[in-house]
Write a protein that holds these residues in place. Structure first.
Motif, short mmCIF file in Angstrom:
data_model
loop_
_atom_site.label_atom_id
_atom_site.label_comp_id
_atom_site.label_asym_id
_atom_site.label_seq_id
_atom_site.Cartn_x
_atom_site.Cartn_y
_atom_site.Cartn_z
N PRO A 152 22.92 33.69 41.91
CA PRO A 152 22.87 34.80 40.94
C PRO A 152 21.53 34.81 40.21
CG PRO A 152 24.93 33.58 40.75
CD PRO A 152 24.03 32.77 41.66
N PRO A 153 21.09 35.95 39.68
CA PRO A 153 21.88 37.17 39.53
C PRO A 153 21.76 38.17 40.68
CG PRO A 153 19.84 37.38 38.31
CD PRO A 153 19.83 36.00 38.90
N ARG A 154 20.76 38.02 41.57
CA ARG A 154 20.56 39.04 42.59
C ARG A 154 21.56 38.90 43.74
NH1 ARG A 154 15.41 38.02 40.63
NH2 ARG A 154 14.28 39.90 40.01
N ASN A 155 22.17 37.75 43.85
CA ASN A 155 23.18 37.56 44.88
C ASN A 155 24.26 36.66 44.32
OD1 ASN A 155 23.87 37.90 47.87
ND2 ASN A 155 24.04 35.69 47.57
N ARG A 156 25.49 36.91 44.73
CA ARG A 156 26.62 36.11 44.28
C ARG A 156 27.48 35.75 45.48
NH1 ARG A 156 28.74 36.39 39.11
NH2 ARG A 156 30.83 36.67 39.96
N LYS A 157 27.68 34.46 45.69
CA LYS A 157 28.68 34.04 46.66
C LYS A 157 29.97 33.77 45.88
CE LYS A 157 29.85 30.72 50.22
NZ LYS A 157 29.43 29.54 51.01
N VAL A 158 30.95 34.64 46.07
CA VAL A 158 32.15 34.64 45.25
C VAL A 158 33.26 33.89 45.96
CG1 VAL A 158 33.91 36.11 44.19
CG2 VAL A 158 31.50 36.80 44.16
N VAL A 159 33.93 33.02 45.21
CA VAL A 159 35.07 32.26 45.72
C VAL A 159 36.31 32.68 44.95
CG1 VAL A 159 36.05 29.97 46.07
CG2 VAL A 159 33.58 30.31 46.29
N VAL A 160 37.32 33.17 45.67
CA VAL A 160 38.56 33.63 45.06
C VAL A 160 39.70 32.77 45.61
CG1 VAL A 160 40.07 35.59 44.58
CG2 VAL A 160 37.63 35.97 45.07
N THR A 161 40.45 32.13 44.76
CA THR A 161 41.59 31.32 45.19
C THR A 161 42.87 32.13 45.13
OG1 THR A 161 41.85 30.48 42.94
CG2 THR A 161 40.50 29.18 44.44
N ALA A 162 43.75 31.91 46.12
CA ALA A 162 45.02 32.64 46.23
C ALA A 162 44.81 34.14 46.02
CB ALA A 162 46.04 32.09 45.25
N PRO A 163 43.95 34.79 46.82
CA PRO A 163 43.59 36.19 46.57
C PRO A 163 44.66 37.16 47.07
CG PRO A 163 42.51 35.44 48.54
CD PRO A 163 43.25 34.25 48.00
N ASP A 164 44.57 38.39 46.59
CA ASP A 164 45.32 39.50 47.17
C ASP A 164 44.61 39.89 48.46
OD1 ASP A 164 45.74 42.42 47.75
OD2 ASP A 164 47.18 42.17 46.11
N ILE A 165 45.32 39.94 49.57
CA ILE A 165 44.68 40.14 50.87
C ILE A 165 44.00 41.50 50.98
CG2 ILE A 165 46.77 41.02 52.00
CD1 ILE A 165 45.87 39.44 54.51
N LEU A 166 44.51 42.50 50.27
CA LEU A 166 43.92 43.83 50.34
C LEU A 166 42.80 44.03 49.33
CD1 LEU A 166 47.12 46.01 50.83
CD2 LEU A 166 45.54 45.18 52.57
N ASN A 167 42.91 43.40 48.18
CA ASN A 167 41.91 43.54 47.12
C ASN A 167 41.54 42.16 46.58
OD1 ASN A 167 41.94 46.58 46.83
ND2 ASN A 167 44.11 46.11 46.46
N PRO A 168 40.91 41.34 47.41
CA PRO A 168 40.69 39.94 47.00
C PRO A 168 39.79 39.80 45.79
CG PRO A 168 39.49 40.45 49.03
CD PRO A 168 40.41 41.61 48.77
N LEU A 169 38.83 40.71 45.58
CA LEU A 169 37.91 40.58 44.45
C LEU A 169 38.54 41.02 43.14
CD1 LEU A 169 34.54 41.79 46.01
CD2 LEU A 169 35.32 39.46 45.62
N GLU A 170 39.70 41.63 43.18
CA GLU A 170 40.35 42.08 41.96
C GLU A 170 41.43 41.10 41.51
OE1 GLU A 170 41.72 46.05 42.38
OE2 GLU A 170 39.80 46.80 43.12
N SER A 171 41.54 39.96 42.20
CA SER A 171 42.57 38.99 41.84
C SER A 171 42.26 38.40 40.47
CB SER A 171 42.63 37.87 42.87
OG SER A 171 42.88 38.39 44.15
N THR A 172 43.32 38.08 39.71
CA THR A 172 43.16 37.48 38.39
C THR A 172 44.04 36.26 38.28
OG1 THR A 172 44.88 38.88 37.47
CG2 THR A 172 42.61 39.69 37.31
#
Length: 869
Positions: free
Chosen positions: A518-538
């Motif tokens: 970061p900030p120009r690139n982000r490798k995002v790690v999501v645990t137990a994600p929603d398969i359709l909207n993994p980046l919106e998991s909370t």
């Protein structure tokens, strides 16, 4: 002889051109025969030529039968980037204990003790005057003469290889000479291999949401419709075939202008490879387009009978384009117990290296001294679009109280990783070398070699200032060299000893990882994600996103790896032409590259130790993992070797070598780039004890190796055979990171606990007994709250060994005058002996302990023809 030397120069030229791309690909040929005892000064020319040839063969996808190598199993694919060909050779064939009898100051010998060729000299060699000559060659391999590989079901599917070329050379005028070479290799046909595919009752989604069901159906449809047909190995094992097309093109042109004392050499070579890769499952492998250009202008001058000089300007361009196959499912999908739907996360790769080279050398012979001094400058431009997971990575593991395949059918991944942002970068840096040396004949029976190299490396910079490199210039790389050849007495032969300090490199793919930060690139790690909207998991409480970015860091003190190499040999006087050599080779390598995985999740009171809370339990809540590249490993290598040469005995010639060796490291070897797959192989089980329990056998360690080459002349026919016997290389048993299987710190690769010490050190090399020799009951899983993971060490088991025989028969006919026609037929893997791959190593997977693949292919025959004039 001239044609042979020119052909050798062409091979060295190709090898040198690919050295920056392949990071000095390994040559698996043992050291050549010892020099005659009456000549204290050794000559490594033959070894270097054979090594260069070995590189070319591996780049072009061929097999060097003279090294005892069997054909590589094509269904284990690798790409010609980031040391991959080198690492593939190490794991498949192991290494050769190579005795370097003399270190020459103009060359870098980093890794040479393992069989690597030394670095190529920049200066192009002038052609030698001679009459016009030429050569045409053609060879053919057809699956009609091939045997089935060990696991193959059904008949061998059609496949063929054609390799043909033309070479011409001679005078263009009184002052100009030329040499031109062109060749093509075309591979067409089917690749046979094993995959783990869902069974018939596992191909139906279990999710209730229609959109999720459609996505899961797409994933399951990527597997072949055929049902598993090797259920004797695994309930999901399927042996199948897929087409592949590979085109290799190679061309080179060299011109030499001769004057009284001057020679000017202009040379250019081109190599390209295009791969329409096989897909045993849809999108499994990337399609590849690789191109390499190499140009040199060298001025050679004889200032006097004793003094010569070479000055060269050169340019290399190496381009690599790796793209997902059109039928790939998009994201990479990893399912424990099934074959991964790929390709790997680093694909696509669109990269180019421009290498501007400048060099000069002066050699002076005076009395008993042969002195050399010179320099080399390399300006490196590394450009491209690249990220380690821009298509996304979904993993389904044994988690949430269910097995991974059930989680796939339900649409419940345990992790999602993706890189977001601009990843186009252009990096620049300088590599330099300055050297001097002297070969001094101190007396009639003693020759001494002395040399020193200075190889500073400047800090890379990004042309648009989008990233800053943390470490500074590595400017104290002084490398001394010493050697001697001594005849202690009339009947005691020759004793040789050599020591050299040699520096490796910090690879461009290592330092370019700062582009993922970061900030120009982000490798995002999501645990137990929603398969359709993994980046919106909370998080369950909904207080902040479960998706966090990884941070890539370089140690501010990062410096170039280096190696101390030691060689000793004794060649006693022997009767007649028989020759024998006893030798030792060893090295101690320091500052090898390694990646530390920091900011892992730890037990926190009040937060359950489960996959969904990994990011909530990290010490720094603003990031997921913090990945730090350090000089964190050391390597150790020792080998004893004996070689016997019988050049001619009643029409029989024999060259036999045996070596006993041991290779160890602290987590990574001299090939490690600390990037992508390399970084995962070398990760520790705890961020607080990075080197605890890390010293172990290297992945290419082989205690015993025996190679014998024999040829027999019968009338005008030559019958030859090569037999290679080697121990298997090590492998490591792994656990998992989910609850009940590991310590749930968000970092995989945890090793399990050892319950039955009786299994340690076993060779797992037979599919019929592998699961009995490596039972699941011999291990147990760490607890979720364990900081370190299991107590099992690295590299505690071995694959099966290598038992391979190659043979050939050939004859040369004189057609008219000095025109010659050569015919040859060779059998590769004559006895059709399989070299088994490691078994399933992940304790949580159903295929644990089962051997499902071979590293080599079945027996095949190749016919070749050569016409020369």
């Amino acid at each position: 002889m001239e044609r042979k030397l020119l052909d050798t120069a062409r091979r060295i030229l190709i090898a040198a051109a690919f050295a920056p791309l392949l990071a000095a690909q390994v040559a698996r040929i043992p050291s050549t025969a010892p020099a005659r005892s009456g000549a204290p000064t050794p000559d490594a020319q033959t070894a270097q030529q054979e090594a260069a040839k070995r590189i070319e063969l591996n780049v072009l996808g061929r097999t060097d039968t003279a090294s005892g190598e069997s054909r590589r199993n094509e269904n284990i694919q690798f790409n010609l980037v980031d040391n991959n060909a080198l690492k593939e050779l190490n794991l498949r064939l192991g290494t050769s204990a190579t005795i370097i009898e003399e270190f020459r100051p103009e060359r870098n010998y980093f890794g040479a003790e393992f069989g690597n060729p030394p670095s190529a000299v920049i200066h192009a060699q002038p052609l030698k005057p001679g009459r016009f000559h030429g050569r045409m060659h053609w060879s053919h391999l057809n699956s009609a003469t091939s045997a089935r590989s060990f696991f193959q079901v059904g008949s061998v599917k059609p496949a063929r290889e054609n390799d043909y070329g033309l070479s011409l050379g001679g005078p263009l005028s009184r002052r100009w000479l030329f040499q031109a070479d062109a060749s093509q290799q075309k591979l067409r046909g089917n690749v046979n291999g094993n995959v783990l595919a869902p069974t018939a009752n596992e191909r139906t989604p279990l999710a209730t949401d229609a959109t999720v069901r459609a996505l899961i159906t797409r994933f399951l449809a990527a597997y072949p419709l055929e049902q598993p047909n090797r259920t004797d190995i695994n309930a999901r094992a399927l042996n199948t075939n897929a087409p592949q097309v590979i085109d290799n093109n190679n061309a080179a042109l060299s011109l030499t202008r001769m004057a009284n004392r001057d020679r000017v050499v202009l040379s250019y070579s081109f190599f390209s490879q295009s791969v329409d890769a096989f897909q045993l499952v849809a999108g499994q492998n990337p399609d590849t387009d690789t191109k390499n250009h190499r140009a040199r202008i060298t001025w050679n001058r004889n200032w006097s009978a004793r003094t010569t000089s070479d000055f060269t300007i050169g340019f290399d361009r190496i381009g690599s384009l790796l793209l997902p196959e059109p039928n790939a499912v998009g994201t990479t999908v990893s399912i424990a117990g099934l074959t991964t739907l790929g390709p790997l996360g680093a694909i696509p790769i669109d990269r180019a290296q421009n290498l501007f080279r400048y060099g000069g050398q002066v050699r002076h012979v005076s009395g008993n001294h042969n002195a050399v001094a010179g320099f080399g400058l390399l300006r490196r431009q590394f450009n491209g679009i690249e990220t380690d997971v821009n298509r996304g990575f979904l993993s389904f593991a044994n988690d949430f109280g269910r097995d991974a395949i059930t989680n796939l059918r339900l649409g419940l991944p345990n992790q999602y990783i993706v890189s977001l942002g601009d990843v186009h970068r252009g990096f620049r840096n300088w590599d330099m070398q300055y050297y001097a040396g002297d070969s001094w004949r101190a007396s009639g029976n003693l020759q001494v070699q002395l040399g020193v190299r200075y190889t500073p490396v400047t800090r890379p910079s990004e042309v648009n200032n989008l990233n800053a490199i943390a470490y500074d210039c590595d400017c104290n790389n002084v490398a001394p060299q010493f050697g001697l050849a001594w005849k202690p007495g009339r009947n005691l032969g020759v004793v040789r000893a050599a020591y050299g300090l040699h520096y490796g490199e910090i690879f461009p793919v290592t330092f370019q990882q700062v582009r993922f930060t970061p900030p120009r690139n982000r490798k995002v790690v999501v645990t137990a994600p929603d398969i359709l909207n993994p980046l919106e998991s909370t998080t369950p409480a909904g207080d902040r996103p479960r998706s966090l970015a990884n941070l890539y860091l370089l140690d501010p003190e990062l410096s170039t790896p280096y190696s101390h190499q030691y060689n000793f040999s004794w060649e006693p006087n022997t009767p007649g032409a028989w020759r024998i050599q006893f030798g030792y080779v060893g090295s101690r390598s320091h500052r090898l590259l390694l990646m530390w995985y920091l900011n892992r999740a730890h037990p926190v009171e009040g937060i359950p130790q489960i996959t969904a809370t990994i990011n909530d339990r990290r010490p720094d809540p603003n990031y997921a993992e913090k990945r730090l590249v350090v000089n964190g490993s050391r390597g150790y290598f020792d080998a004893a070797r004996v070689t016997l040469i019988v050049p001619r005995w009643k029409s029989l010639s024999i060259d036999a070598s045996y070596w006993y060796s041991k290779a160890m490291d602290l987590g990574s070897s001299y090939t490690n780039t600390a990037y992508e797959a390399d970084s995962r192989v070398s990760r520790s089980q705890s961020e607080f004890e990075q080197q605890r329990d890390m010293k172990a056998l290297s992945s290419f360690d082989q205690p015993h190796a025996f190679l014998v080459r024999a040829s027999y002349q019968l009338w005008a026919w030559t019958f030859s055979s090569v037999t290679l016997l080697k121990s298997g290389t090590p492998f490591t048993v792994l656990g998992a990171d989910g609850p009940g299987y590991g310590n749930v710190d968000g970092n995989g690769g945890d090793r399990p606990n050892l319950v039955d010490v009786g299994v340690l050190g076993r060779t797992i090399g037979n599919p019929d007994t592998s699961q009995q020799l490596l039972p699941r009951s011999a291990f147990s899983f760490p607890q979720p709250s364990d900081e370190f993971g299991g107590n099992l060490g690295r590299s505690t088991f071995r694959k099966g060994g290598i038992y391979n025989v190659n043979a050939s028969v050939g004859r040369e006919f004189t057609v008219a005058g000095d025109r010659k026609l050569g015919l040859r037929v060779e059998a590769v893997n004559l006895l059709n002996t399989p070299q088994f791959a490691e078994p399933g190593v992940e304790l949580t997977n159903p295929n644990f302990g089962a051997i499902t693949n071979t590293l080599n292919d079945g027996r095949t025959f190749r016919a070749s023809m050569r016409f020369s004039w």
